[in-house]
Design a protein around this motif. Sequence first.
Motif, PDB file in Angstrom:
ATOM      1  N   TYR A  55      68.532  34.739  89.128  1.00  6.76           N
ATOM      2  CA  TYR A  55      69.726  35.164  89.851  1.00  6.76           C
ATOM      3  C   TYR A  55      69.986  34.270  91.068  1.00  6.76           C
ATOM      4  CZ  TYR A  55      73.108  38.468  91.741  1.00  6.76           C
ATOM      5  OH  TYR A  55      74.259  39.048  92.189  1.00  6.76           O
ATOM      6  N   LYS A  56      68.925  34.094  91.886  1.00  7.19           N
ATOM      7  CA  LYS A  56      69.090  33.289  93.112  1.00  7.19           C
ATOM      8  C   LYS A  56      69.435  31.849  92.773  1.00  7.19           C
ATOM      9  CE  LYS A  56      65.986  35.783  96.139  1.00  7.19           C
ATOM     10  NZ  LYS A  56      64.555  35.901  96.355  1.00  7.19           N
ATOM     11  N   PHE A  57      68.725  31.300  91.778  1.00 11.59           N
ATOM     12  CA  PHE A  57      68.958  29.925  91.368  1.00 11.59           C
ATOM     13  C   PHE A  57      70.406  29.764  90.873  1.00 11.59           C
ATOM     14  CE2 PHE A  57      69.256  27.146  87.637  1.00 11.59           C
ATOM     15  CZ  PHE A  57      68.935  25.931  88.204  1.00 11.59           C
ATOM     16  N   ALA A  58      70.853  30.751  90.070  1.00 12.34           N
ATOM     17  CA  ALA A  58      72.145  30.637  89.391  1.00 12.34           C
ATOM     18  C   ALA A  58      73.327  30.599  90.358  1.00 12.34           C
ATOM     19  CB  ALA A  58      72.306  31.780  88.398  1.00 12.34           C
ATOM     20  N   VAL A  59      73.305  31.452  91.368  1.00 15.00           N
ATOM     21  CA  VAL A  59      74.447  31.484  92.299  1.00 15.00           C
ATOM     22  C   VAL A  59      74.577  30.137  93.007  1.00 15.00           C
ATOM     23  CG1 VAL A  59      75.491  32.566  94.319  1.00 15.00           C
ATOM     24  CG2 VAL A  59      74.226  33.956  92.708  1.00 15.00           C
TER      25      VAL A  59
END
Length: 328
Positions: free
Chosen positions: A224-228
Amino acid sequence: MTQLRKVQIAGTGSFAPEGVITNADLEKLVDTSDEWIFTRTGIRERRKAADGVATSDISMPAARQALDAAGVAAKDLDLILVGTVTPDTMLPSTACRLQKMLDAPHAGAVDMVAACSGFLYVLATGWQFIQTGMYDNVLVVGAECLTKIVDYQDRGSCIIFGDGAGAAVLTPSTEDSEILYAELGAMGDEEIMDMPGGGSLHPASHETVDQRMHFIRIEGRRVYKFAVNKMVELVRSAAEKNGYAVSDIDYVIPHQVNMRIIESSMERLGLPLEKAYTNIEKYGNTSAGSVPMALDEAVREGKIKRGDLVVFVAFGAGLTWGSTLVRW
Ligand SMILES: CC(C)(COP(=O)(O)OP(=O)(O)OC[C@H]1O[C@@H](n2cnc3c(N)ncnc32)[C@H](O)[C@@H]1OP(=O)(O)O)[C@@H](O)C(=O)NCCC(=O)NCCS
């Protein structure tokens, strides 16, 4: 240097199998709820290919649609590239099986493994072959039967994934429509997402089955963190490296990873959510199928018009990522 040819996406297609897994169905399998799934992901349901139906089977209708839309005959294809992490079999490739089904005897055929970025990888690769003049007609497909490798005992991952296929036919362009730019990237990290069993590191055995090593494992929060961050960075660089402002972008086709990721990325980019196509509610995350399915639906619904500046963006296991900038 030889003049590079302009390349266009001449036609698109997509296909979702008929079987449906609703959030209510998942409530019966794991400790979850429709309310939790929908508010955390934006997913209501996902599709499921029936037993005996494989990735090539769901790729076939998507490929046929793309060929029809492009006005290209299968016998004129020079290359078939399939992005997938759920091939029909370890060998031969899904692309070879699709080549036989389509009856495309003059096409080379190979699969590429880049997980959710798979379509961005096959698209960028096919583009190069036409740019250089080596080939004229390339079929690129992103397709998955993820429900076959989802662990329906793991509530952290089983709620996310579904099955589906999308395809595009690339041809030389004589008009303004063209692929302008592609970026591909990777950062080896098998801890965030993997399916460890069945390869040369952990060949299939009773032990790999007992340890549930033939299912996808993800660390959702880290993804999630990587994707944003990655989605924002990729869209920005696709625009800026080509002399555009982010505000010049007419439409974004994002990987259907999580509705909250798409919303917060668009907000950070300063773009209205209406400029992003989303269909995650009905399909979930179909990995390599996600971007080409969304693209095909956006085209058929008239969301993308001739002359629009469009960005595709995706990221996935590997980790891998990619973006494409297209003048539609
Ligand atoms: C997977 C994902 C939906 C989880 O949402 P999240 O908001 O990050 O939730 P967390 O993992 O932080 O978990 C929060 C809580 O919900 C619980 N939970 C996890 N899955 C749940 C589910 N299906 N139903 C109910 N509760 C759940 C967790 O156990 C945790 O409980 P705790 O606080 O008591 O420990 C989200 O991280 C995501 O979309 N990640 C990216 C998707 C992805 O990995 N895609 C594949 C590659 S592109």
